[in-house]
Every structure is written in C-alpha cells, then in structure tokens.
Design a protein around this motif. Structure first.
Motif, PDB file in Angstrom:
ATOM      1  N   GLN A 101       0.807  -1.211   0.000  1.00 17.93           N
ATOM      2  CA  GLN A 101       0.000   0.000   0.000  1.00 17.93           C
ATOM      3  C   GLN A 101       0.851   1.277   0.000  1.00 17.93           C
ATOM      4  O   GLN A 101       0.404   2.327   0.411  1.00 17.93           O
ATOM      5  N   GLY A 103       2.194   4.295  -1.770  1.00 16.81           N
ATOM      6  CA  GLY A 103       1.818   5.029  -2.966  1.00 16.81           C
ATOM      7  C   GLY A 103       2.974   5.208  -3.929  1.00 16.81           C
ATOM      8  O   GLY A 103       2.813   5.065  -5.137  1.00 16.81           O
ATOM      9  N   LYS A 107       2.698   3.587  -7.688  1.00 14.94           N
ATOM     10  CA  LYS A 107       2.429   4.498  -8.796  1.00 14.94           C
ATOM     11  C   LYS A 107       3.069   4.069 -10.118  1.00 14.94           C
ATOM     12  O   LYS A 107       2.377   4.016 -11.149  1.00 14.94           O
ATOM     13  N   GLN A 146      -0.956  13.101  -8.251  1.00 15.46           N
ATOM     14  CA  GLN A 146      -1.243  12.672  -6.882  1.00 15.46           C
ATOM     15  C   GLN A 146      -2.527  13.307  -6.340  1.00 15.46           C
ATOM     16  O   GLN A 146      -2.629  13.688  -5.177  1.00 15.46           O
ATOM     17  N   ASP A 149      -5.976   8.876  -4.332  1.00 12.63           N
ATOM     18  CA  ASP A 149      -5.314   7.874  -3.499  1.00 12.63           C
ATOM     19  C   ASP A 149      -4.937   6.666  -4.354  1.00 12.63           C
ATOM     20  O   ASP A 149      -5.743   6.214  -5.187  1.00 12.63           O
ATOM     21  N   ASN A 151      -4.735   3.507  -3.835  1.00 18.83           N
ATOM     22  CA  ASN A 151      -5.654   2.370  -3.736  1.00 18.83           C
ATOM     23  C   ASN A 151      -6.954   2.634  -4.492  1.00 18.83           C
ATOM     24  O   ASN A 151      -7.509   1.745  -5.138  1.00 18.83           O
ATOM     25  N   LYS A 152      -7.421   3.874  -4.432  1.00 15.54           N
ATOM     26  CA  LYS A 152      -8.628   4.234  -5.184  1.00 15.54           C
ATOM     27  C   LYS A 152      -8.342   4.198  -6.679  1.00 15.54           C
ATOM     28  O   LYS A 152      -9.198   3.799  -7.478  1.00 15.54           O
TER      29      LYS A 152
END
Length: 255
Positions: A101, A103, A107, A146, A149, A151-152
């Motif tokens: 998790q 970011g 990415k 950015q 999120d 995960n979203k």
C-alpha cells in the motif's frame, strides 16, 4: 348378280372404315415420341440446373468455411486480448500487495499498466476509442499529479478493465463519431461483441469497420444491395430489442 354386288359394296365400305386405323396409330405414336422428347429435354434441363446448384452450393460452403476460419482467428485474437487484460489485473493486484500500500512504489506499476491498456485500445476494436482513451488519461493524470489515493486509483483501473471485458460480451445500438472518407460524422453503431461493428449514417448509408492493417481499422460504406438490406435489418432488429436470432451479415474480416 345383285347379291355379288352387295357383298362387294359391303367389303368396300369396310375397307373405308378400316384403312384409317394404321394412320391414326402412327399419328399417336408420333405425338407420343414428341412428348417423350420434350420430357427428356426438360429432364436434361433440370439435371443441368441441379448440377449448377450443386456447384453453387459447394462454392458457398467453401466460402462459408473460409469465413468460419477467419472468425475463429478473430475469436482467438479477442480471447488473447481478454486474457492479457486479465493477466494485467492479476499482476496489478500482486504488485499492489508487494508494495504494501505504498503510494510511491505502487504508482509506477499502475502507470505502466495504464500505458499498456491505452495501447491496447488504440490498436484494438474501434468502438468509442476516444472516450475510452480519455478515461485512461484522466486516471493517469490523477495518479501523476497525486490527486487520487493510489488504492482508489487501482479500483478505478480495475473498473475500466472490467468494462473492457464486458464490451466483448454485449450487443447493442450506440452513437459514435467516426471518420468516413476523410469526414468526421456522428452515426448509429451496431456493435456485436468486439468482433463486428456496423454503422448507419443520417442519410441512410450503411457500412462496417474493417481491419486496414494489423494495427488499424477503417470505416467503409457498402454498395451491394444484399449487404445493405442485411445491415439495415440488423439495425431494425436491435432497435426493437431483438438481440437473438439468425442474422446473415457481410463479413468485415474478408480482405
């Protein structure tokens, strides 16, 4: 003397009645021969027509077998594309778990997958291509900037790919802007999975999407009256929500 004359007269009369019989029989046989000759000619004509129809049927079956082979190739192509998308989903899920998790770690993985997905759409089935690419680019921009999120973002990417897979299973009427003879125009689209795409213009011209090269498609109108009638019938049926049945359609896979 009178008795002799009467016998001779009766015999003469008898000959008058008996003589035409062979002539009548000959005429009857002649008519029968003519009738048989006529029937024989009709039989030979029918046999010729039957042979011709058999030859046409053989040619048609050969053509249909060839088209079936083309469709099988296209079906395998679509299955491979879907499998590739599903593999991307699995890879994205696995990489997301490895990234724990994070970011920053997630990415580049997500952007690489979106890049592959966009290339797939650019050279793939020409249905609402611009809209589908725009959805990917919006998500890419949000990831890069950015503003979403990670995960979203993964959930949204997942949803986009699921939409792509669903396209391969749906038939229906849509509207789309296409390039036809160098001119942009809004047309009605009849989409059959991700294999066949037919269109109908506002001035009642019809046509289909055909592979231009291995990496491209083009939209072409059809001039054959039978093809026009079949495509028009497909549109009428889909507009009436008739999505099942037998439809004979021109094959856009034929070069």
């Amino acid at each position: 003397m009178l008795k002799y004359f009467l016998k001779k007269t009766i015999l003469f009369i008898g000959l008058i009645f008996l003589t035409p019989a062979p002539t009548a029989m000959g005429s009857s046989l002649e008519n029968l021969a003519k009738a048989l000759a006529k029937i024989r000619g009709e039989v030979e004509t029918l046999q010729t027509q039957l042979d011709t129809e058999k030859e046409k049927h053989g040619s048609r079956m050969s053509a249909l077998n060839s088209q079936l082979a083309d469709l099988s190739v296209e079906e395998r192509r679509q299955k491979m594309s879907i499998e590739k998308l599903q593999h991307s989903i699995e890879k994205m899920t696995a990489d997301a778990k490895k990234a724990e998790q994070s970011g920053e770690n997630l990415k580049p993985v997500l952007l690489a997958i979106l890049k592959d997905y966009k290339q797939y759409i650019q050279i793939g089935f020409p249905f609402k291509t611009e809209d589908r690419i725009k959805a990917i680019e919006n998500l890419e921009n949000n990831v890069v900037n950015q503003t979403i999120d990670p995960n979203k973002a993964i959930n949204q990417a997942w949803s986009l790919i699921e939409d792509e897979i669903r396209l391969s299973k749906e038939n229906g009427i849509y509207q789309q802007t296409i390039s036809l003879s160098g001119e942009k125009m809004l047309v009605d689209i009849a989409k059959l999975g991700t294999v066949f795409l037919f269109f109908q213009t506002r001035d009642n011209r019809v046509g289909m999407a055909k592979r231009d090269t291995d990496n491209g498609w083009k939209f072409e109108t059809v001039d054959d009256n039978d093809h026009i009638e079949r495509i028009t019938k497909l549109f009428d049926s889909l507009k009436k929500q008739i999505r099942q049945g037998y439809f004979e359609l021109p094959n856009p896979l034929i070069k």
